[in-house]
Design an enzyme around this catalytic site. Structure first.
Site, PDB file in Angstrom:
ATOM      1  N   GLN A  92       0.973  -1.167   0.264  1.00  0.00           N
ATOM      2  CA  GLN A  92      -0.154  -0.129  -0.060  1.00  0.00           C
ATOM      3  C   GLN A  92       0.831   1.268  -0.007  1.00  0.00           C
ATOM      4  O   GLN A  92       0.365   2.311  -0.103  1.00  0.00           O
ATOM      5  CB  GLN A  92      -0.899   0.030   1.398  1.00  0.00           C
ATOM      6  N   ASN A  93       2.097   1.030   0.153  1.00  0.00           N
ATOM      7  CA  ASN A  93       3.316   2.155   0.232  1.00  0.00           C
ATOM      8  C   ASN A  93       3.425   2.656  -1.222  1.00  0.00           C
ATOM      9  O   ASN A  93       3.625   2.040  -2.000  1.00  0.00           O
ATOM     10  CB  ASN A  93       4.296   1.585   0.945  1.00  0.00           C
ATOM     11  N   HIS A 110      -1.580   1.147  -4.421  1.00  0.00           N
ATOM     12  CA  HIS A 110      -1.899   2.690  -3.937  1.00  0.00           C
ATOM     13  C   HIS A 110      -1.346   3.660  -4.842  1.00  0.00           C
ATOM     14  O   HIS A 110      -1.068   4.706  -4.546  1.00  0.00           O
ATOM     15  CB  HIS A 110      -1.987   2.747  -2.569  1.00  0.00           C
ATOM     16  N   CYS A 137       2.458  16.046 -20.827  1.00  0.00           N
ATOM     17  CA  CYS A 137       2.711  14.653 -20.956  1.00  0.00           C
ATOM     18  C   CYS A 137       3.731  14.306 -21.877  1.00  0.00           C
ATOM     19  O   CYS A 137       3.602  14.698 -23.113  1.00  0.00           O
ATOM     20  CB  CYS A 137       1.480  13.759 -21.030  1.00  0.00           C
ATOM     21  N   THR A 178       0.530  -2.438   8.667  1.00  0.00           N
ATOM     22  CA  THR A 178      -0.967  -1.983   8.302  1.00  0.00           C
ATOM     23  C   THR A 178      -1.834  -1.963   9.241  1.00  0.00           C
ATOM     24  O   THR A 178      -2.111  -3.023   9.981  1.00  0.00           O
ATOM     25  CB  THR A 178      -1.261  -2.322   6.816  1.00  0.00           C
ATOM     26  N   SER A 179      -2.730  -0.878   9.424  1.00  0.00           N
ATOM     27  CA  SER A 179      -3.532  -0.704  10.496  1.00  0.00           C
ATOM     28  C   SER A 179      -5.014  -1.671   9.896  1.00  0.00           C
ATOM     29  O   SER A 179      -5.767  -1.885  10.913  1.00  0.00           O
ATOM     30  CB  SER A 179      -4.126   0.550  10.769  1.00  0.00           C
ATOM     31  N   ASN A 203       2.728  -6.422  13.434  1.00  0.00           N
ATOM     32  CA  ASN A 203       2.422  -4.910  13.846  1.00  0.00           C
ATOM     33  C   ASN A 203       2.869  -4.958  15.356  1.00  0.00           C
ATOM     34  O   ASN A 203       3.255  -5.791  16.104  1.00  0.00           O
ATOM     35  CB  ASN A 203       1.012  -4.876  13.857  1.00  0.00           C
ATOM     36  N   LEU A 204       2.787  -3.521  15.751  1.00  0.00           N
ATOM     37  CA  LEU A 204       3.100  -3.361  17.190  1.00  0.00           C
ATOM     38  C   LEU A 204       1.946  -3.537  18.216  1.00  0.00           C
ATOM     39  O   LEU A 204       2.422  -3.976  19.065  1.00  0.00           O
ATOM     40  CB  LEU A 204       3.231  -1.673  17.170  1.00  0.00           C
TER      41      LEU A 204
HETATM   42  P1  OAD Z   1      -1.361   3.201   9.033  1.00  0.00           P
HETATM   43  O1  OAD Z   1      -0.827   4.674   9.385  1.00  0.00           O
HETATM   44  O2  OAD Z   1      -3.018   3.456   9.135  1.00  0.00           O
HETATM   45  O3  OAD Z   1      -1.112   2.099   9.863  1.00  0.00           O
HETATM   46  C1  OAD Z   1       0.210   1.922  10.303  1.00  0.00           C
HETATM   47  C2  OAD Z   1       0.428   0.582  11.201  1.00  0.00           C
HETATM   48  O4  OAD Z   1       1.773   0.233  11.221  1.00  0.00           O
HETATM   49  C3  OAD Z   1      -0.136   0.805  12.335  1.00  0.00           C
HETATM   50  O5  OAD Z   1      -1.032  -0.361  12.798  1.00  0.00           O
HETATM   51  C4  OAD Z   1       0.962   0.659  13.359  1.00  0.00           C
HETATM   52  O6  OAD Z   1       0.609   0.094  14.710  1.00  0.00           O
HETATM   53  C5  OAD Z   1       2.015  -0.160  12.458  1.00  0.00           C
HETATM   54  N1  OAD Z   1       3.487   0.075  12.834  1.00  0.00           N
HETATM   55  C6  OAD Z   1       3.986   1.269  13.037  1.00  0.00           C
HETATM   56  N2  OAD Z   1       5.385   1.061  13.254  1.00  0.00           N
HETATM   57  C7  OAD Z   1       5.584  -0.314  12.981  1.00  0.00           C
HETATM   58  C8  OAD Z   1       6.657  -1.165  12.919  1.00  0.00           C
HETATM   59  N3  OAD Z   1       7.890  -0.494  13.317  1.00  0.00           N
HETATM   60  N4  OAD Z   1       6.773  -2.414  12.693  1.00  0.00           N
HETATM   61  C9  OAD Z   1       5.347  -2.879  12.565  1.00  0.00           C
HETATM   62  N5  OAD Z   1       4.284  -2.381  12.522  1.00  0.00           N
HETATM   63  C10 OAD Z   1       4.325  -0.887  12.876  1.00  0.00           C
HETATM   64  O7  OAD Z   1      -0.968   2.988   7.520  1.00  0.00           O
HETATM   65  P2  OAD Z   1      -1.326   1.897   6.504  1.00  0.00           P
HETATM   66  O8  OAD Z   1      -2.382   0.943   7.092  1.00  0.00           O
HETATM   67  O9  OAD Z   1      -0.543   1.768   5.528  1.00  0.00           O
HETATM   68  O10 OAD Z   1      -3.236   5.272   1.245  1.00  0.00           O
HETATM   69  O11 OAD Z   1      -2.523   2.895   5.772  1.00  0.00           O
HETATM   70  C11 OAD Z   1      -3.343   2.323   4.779  1.00  0.00           C
HETATM   71  C12 OAD Z   1      -3.435   3.347   3.520  1.00  0.00           C
HETATM   72  O12 OAD Z   1      -4.013   4.726   4.276  1.00  0.00           O
HETATM   73  C13 OAD Z   1      -2.222   4.028   2.949  1.00  0.00           C
HETATM   74  O13 OAD Z   1      -1.734   3.277   1.823  1.00  0.00           O
HETATM   75  C14 OAD Z   1      -2.550   5.402   2.573  1.00  0.00           C
HETATM   76  C15 OAD Z   1      -3.626   5.833   3.663  1.00  0.00           C
HETATM   77  O14 OAD Z   1      -4.718   6.597   3.324  1.00  0.00           O
HETATM   78  C16 OAD Z   1      -3.016   6.231   0.474  1.00  0.00           C
HETATM   79  O15 OAD Z   1      -2.254   6.982   0.452  1.00  0.00           O
HETATM   80  C17 OAD Z   1      -3.734   5.764  -1.185  1.00  0.00           C
END
Ligand code: OAD
Length: 240
Positions: A92-93, A110, A137, A178-179, A203-204
């Site tokens: 998703q990154n 994404h 473009c 990912t959350s 995850n944490l």
């Molecule tokens: P979030 O910020 O929602 O979640 C990050 C997750 O990573 C959380 O659950 C943290 O607990 C966990 N975390 C943080 N540090 C960590 C570590 N060192 N090791 C393991 N886990 C860790 O980010 P995403 O889930 O990626 O979309 O968010 C999903 C989407 O929301 C993104 O791709 C973005 C956003 O809107 C777009 O930009 C299109």
């Protein structure tokens, strides 16, 4: 953990890049605590104020360009190189840390920060430079139609055909950092699980998706994932 897997899917989110110094989205210091999603990450925002949205993503670029992969990214590459299975990364990154870690089979569902897509011809422009409402473009020569190649809320995800196939045929599914609140990616674990994969969450903390995970491994991905990969590689060589 089983002894043999033939198809491994790893879903990654912002947490895997946290130890590379990049902000996640929903933590206390996260991007979405400083910016409103409605202003910078929806298709309506882009239609309303494209200059502002371009500026937001242009400003993120230098930090993402500078960032280096951490042990979690490198562990995935090691798994791809040393474990006899097809290992795919669905990320998703929008950063390019999996590429910098020399991984392959990467699907940026994404989008990517270093790309813009032309809304006139659909071609992708690769650039770490600024993109604006005046950018021309390079493929169709039309100006003013470039959109950051970031999937906004309200748009389709990229590579979904391939992703569906991977999820329905994998036998090991790992979700890292990912959350699990943004769909459809948040439901990928459900698909993988219902098609028979063993599922792990790194995850944490426990996420809202925990129902579909068979195993939870808590801690920083830069510590937990390299250990997991080494354990998996040990099963291959009969050490476990
Ligand atoms: P979030 O910020 O929602 O979640 C990050 C997750 O990573 C959380 O659950 C943290 O607990 C966990 N975390 C943080 N540090 C960590 C570590 N060192 N090791 C393991 N886990 C860790 O980010 P995403 O889930 O990626 O979309 O968010 C999903 C989407 O929301 C993104 O791709 C973005 C956003 O809107 C777009 O930009 C299109």
């Amino acid at each position: 953990m089983k002894q043999n897997y033939s198809s491994i899917v790893i879903l990654t989110g912002a947490g895997i890049s946290a130890e590379s110094g990049l902000s996640t989205f929903r933590s206390e210091n996260g991007l979405w605590n400083h910016h409103r999603v409605e202003d910078v990450a929806t298709i309506e925002a882009f239609q309303r104020n494209p200059e502002y949205v371009h500026e937001f993503y242009n400003e993120l670029k230098p930090e993402l360009l500078k960032a280096k992969p951490n042990p979690a990214h490198l562990a995935i590459t090691k798994l791809q190189n040393e474990y006899p299975a097809c290992v795919s990364i669905i990320t998703q990154n929008v950063d390019t840390l999996h590429e910098k870690a020399k991984s392959h089979n990467i699907y940026h569902i994404h989008g990517q920060i270093n790309q813009a897509v032309c809304l006139n011809c659909g071609q992708i422009l690769e650039t770490w430079g600024d993109v604006s409402t005046e950018t021309v473009c390079p493929h169709c020569a039309v100006a003013g139609m470039m959109k950051p190649n970031i999937v906004f809320f309200g748009e389709n995800l990229l590579f979904m055909d391939k992703v569906e196939k991977l999820l329905s045929t994998c036998d090991l599914f790992l979700s890292v950092g990912t959350s699990g609140v943004v769909f459809p990616a948040a439901a990928f674990v459900q698909t993988a699980k219902l098609y028979g994969a063993e599922t792990f969450e790194f995850n944490l903390e426990k996420t809202s998706n925990n129902f579909y995970f068979d195993h939870h491994i808590f801690g920083k991905a830069g510590e937990t994932l390299p250990k997991f990969v080494d354990d998996l590689l040990a099963t291959k060589s009969g050490q476990l």
